[in-house]
Design a protein around this motif. Structure first.
Motif, PDB file in Angstrom:
ATOM      1  N   MET A  65       0.897  -1.103  -0.021  1.00  0.00           N
ATOM      2  CA  MET A  65       0.116   0.067   0.062  1.00  0.00           C
ATOM      3  C   MET A  65       0.786   1.286  -0.101  1.00  0.00           C
ATOM      4  O   MET A  65       2.138   1.012   0.284  1.00  0.00           O
ATOM      5  CB  MET A  65      -0.867  -0.098   1.540  1.00  0.00           C
ATOM      6  CG  MET A  65      -1.825  -1.043   1.463  1.00  0.00           C
ATOM      7  SD  MET A  65      -2.534  -1.233   3.060  1.00  0.00           S
ATOM      8  CE  MET A  65      -1.366  -1.796   4.200  1.00  0.00           C
ATOM      9  N   LEU A 102      -1.143   5.216   3.678  1.00  0.00           N
ATOM     10  CA  LEU A 102      -2.186   4.472   3.986  1.00  0.00           C
ATOM     11  C   LEU A 102      -1.881   3.299   5.122  1.00  0.00           C
ATOM     12  O   LEU A 102      -2.498   3.117   5.944  1.00  0.00           O
ATOM     13  CB  LEU A 102      -2.720   3.577   2.612  1.00  0.00           C
ATOM     14  CG  LEU A 102      -4.179   2.977   2.997  1.00  0.00           C
ATOM     15  CD1 LEU A 102      -5.297   3.301   3.640  1.00  0.00           C
ATOM     16  CD2 LEU A 102      -4.352   2.015   1.332  1.00  0.00           C
ATOM     17  N   SER A 103      -0.580   2.943   4.571  1.00  0.00           N
ATOM     18  CA  SER A 103      -0.217   1.775   5.701  1.00  0.00           C
ATOM     19  C   SER A 103      -0.080   2.304   7.044  1.00  0.00           C
ATOM     20  O   SER A 103      -0.274   1.640   7.942  1.00  0.00           O
ATOM     21  CB  SER A 103       1.120   1.129   5.021  1.00  0.00           C
ATOM     22  OG  SER A 103       2.214   2.168   5.067  1.00  0.00           O
ATOM     23  N   LEU A 112      -3.462   2.271   8.605  1.00  0.00           N
ATOM     24  CA  LEU A 112      -3.794   1.457   8.998  1.00  0.00           C
ATOM     25  C   LEU A 112      -3.167   0.321  10.102  1.00  0.00           C
ATOM     26  O   LEU A 112      -3.805  -0.372  10.942  1.00  0.00           O
ATOM     27  CB  LEU A 112      -4.012   0.197   7.594  1.00  0.00           C
ATOM     28  CG  LEU A 112      -5.090   0.580   6.764  1.00  0.00           C
ATOM     29  CD1 LEU A 112      -4.866  -0.287   5.679  1.00  0.00           C
ATOM     30  CD2 LEU A 112      -6.209   0.709   7.248  1.00  0.00           C
ATOM     31  N   LEU A 160      -9.105  -4.060   6.634  1.00  0.00           N
ATOM     32  CA  LEU A 160      -9.300  -2.797   5.807  1.00  0.00           C
ATOM     33  C   LEU A 160      -7.859  -2.945   4.749  1.00  0.00           C
ATOM     34  O   LEU A 160      -8.259  -2.749   3.477  1.00  0.00           O
ATOM     35  CB  LEU A 160      -9.163  -1.473   6.455  1.00  0.00           C
ATOM     36  CG  LEU A 160     -10.295  -1.138   7.299  1.00  0.00           C
ATOM     37  CD1 LEU A 160     -10.267  -0.065   7.998  1.00  0.00           C
ATOM     38  CD2 LEU A 160     -11.679  -1.030   6.383  1.00  0.00           C
ATOM     39  N   ALA A 161      -6.934  -3.478   5.246  1.00  0.00           N
ATOM     40  CA  ALA A 161      -5.789  -3.800   4.373  1.00  0.00           C
ATOM     41  C   ALA A 161      -6.127  -4.895   3.122  1.00  0.00           C
ATOM     42  O   ALA A 161      -5.765  -4.678   2.115  1.00  0.00           O
ATOM     43  CB  ALA A 161      -4.826  -4.203   5.010  1.00  0.00           C
ATOM     44  N   THR A 180      -8.039  -3.393   0.721  1.00  0.00           N
ATOM     45  CA  THR A 180      -7.321  -2.583  -0.505  1.00  0.00           C
ATOM     46  C   THR A 180      -6.804  -3.489  -1.712  1.00  0.00           C
ATOM     47  O   THR A 180      -6.542  -2.828  -2.856  1.00  0.00           O
ATOM     48  CB  THR A 180      -6.061  -1.862   0.032  1.00  0.00           C
ATOM     49  OG1 THR A 180      -5.156  -2.932   0.759  1.00  0.00           O
ATOM     50  CG2 THR A 180      -6.305  -1.111   1.292  1.00  0.00           C
ATOM     51  N   CYS A 219      -9.049  -2.988  -4.273  1.00  0.00           N
ATOM     52  CA  CYS A 219      -8.880  -1.643  -4.998  1.00  0.00           C
ATOM     53  C   CYS A 219      -7.691  -1.649  -5.899  1.00  0.00           C
ATOM     54  O   CYS A 219      -7.309  -0.584  -6.369  1.00  0.00           O
ATOM     55  CB  CYS A 219      -8.969  -0.794  -3.753  1.00  0.00           C
ATOM     56  SG  CYS A 219     -10.389  -0.462  -2.841  1.00  0.00           S
ATOM     57  N   CYS A 246      -4.471  -3.112  -4.936  1.00  0.00           N
ATOM     58  CA  CYS A 246      -3.121  -3.217  -4.118  1.00  0.00           C
ATOM     59  C   CYS A 246      -2.634  -4.582  -4.398  1.00  0.00           C
ATOM     60  O   CYS A 246      -3.210  -5.326  -4.636  1.00  0.00           O
ATOM     61  CB  CYS A 246      -3.121  -2.823  -2.521  1.00  0.00           C
ATOM     62  SG  CYS A 246      -3.318  -0.997  -2.166  1.00  0.00           S
ATOM     63  N   SER A 281       5.734  -1.180   2.704  1.00  0.00           N
ATOM     64  CA  SER A 281       5.440  -0.114   2.131  1.00  0.00           C
ATOM     65  C   SER A 281       6.667   0.737   1.756  1.00  0.00           C
ATOM     66  O   SER A 281       6.992   1.134   0.799  1.00  0.00           O
ATOM     67  CB  SER A 281       4.424   0.771   2.765  1.00  0.00           C
ATOM     68  OG  SER A 281       2.891   0.177   2.763  1.00  0.00           O
TER      69      SER A 281
END
Length: 163
Positions: A73, A77-78, A81, A95-96, A99, A102, A104, A149
């Motif tokens: 991510m 964002l990381s 989270l 939630l990760a 992603t 989406c 990732c 990340s």
């Protein structure tokens, strides 16, 4: 006399003794330039055992199925989270996992498999949180988000797997 590079234990010279041996740890092995005379003295000191030249070309870590499911991510964002995982164990992991939908990337060949592993990890973290194990795991997972990340951002990207 020519100087050659040999992979040897870290040594220190002493006026009384030519070579003083230190502990043999992996961290004590360094490539150093030594004279041929010094090398012969070392071979004598170590009982005639030869030294071998080594060069590490690359390192490939083997990750578990859960670890492969952690998405790559953006750093911001990381970090978010990671904070969510510290405050609410398992929620940041869930939630990760979302992603991945989406776009990732993960190390898994299948995105669906990666999403399912993230959902399983988040449920286990939530269930085990009262026993503290889940909370610690959730914090470690959040730190893993950030580490991936930061490190993967500088390396070549992981290929996106088809659904």
């Amino acid at each position: 006399m020519s100087n050659e590079v040999y992979r040897i234990p870290v040594l220190e010279t002493n006026t009384d003794k030519r070579i003083v041996n230190q502990e043999h740890n992996a961290s004590n092995y360094n490539a150093v330039k030594i004279s041929e005379e010094h090398f012969k003295a070392m071979v004598e000191y170590y009982g005639g055992k030869p030294f071998i030249k080594y060069e590490i070309i690359s390192v490939r870590e083997k990750h578990s199925e859960f670890r492969k499911a952690v998405p790559l991510m953006p750093v911001s964002l990381s970090l978010l989270l990671c904070l969510v995982n510290v405050l609410a164990p398992g929620v940041g992991t869930l939630l990760a996992g979302m992603t991945i939908i989406c776009g990732c990337k993960t190390e898994h060949k299948s995105r669906v498999k990666a999403i399912l592993y993230n959902i399983l990890a988040s449920i286990l973290q939530l269930v085990l949180a009262p026993v503290v194990i889940g909370w610690v795991w959730s914090i470690m997972w959040g730190i893993t988000f950030v580490n991936i990340s930061i490190t993967k951002e500088l390396q070549e990207p992981i290929l996106v797997a088809p659904l």
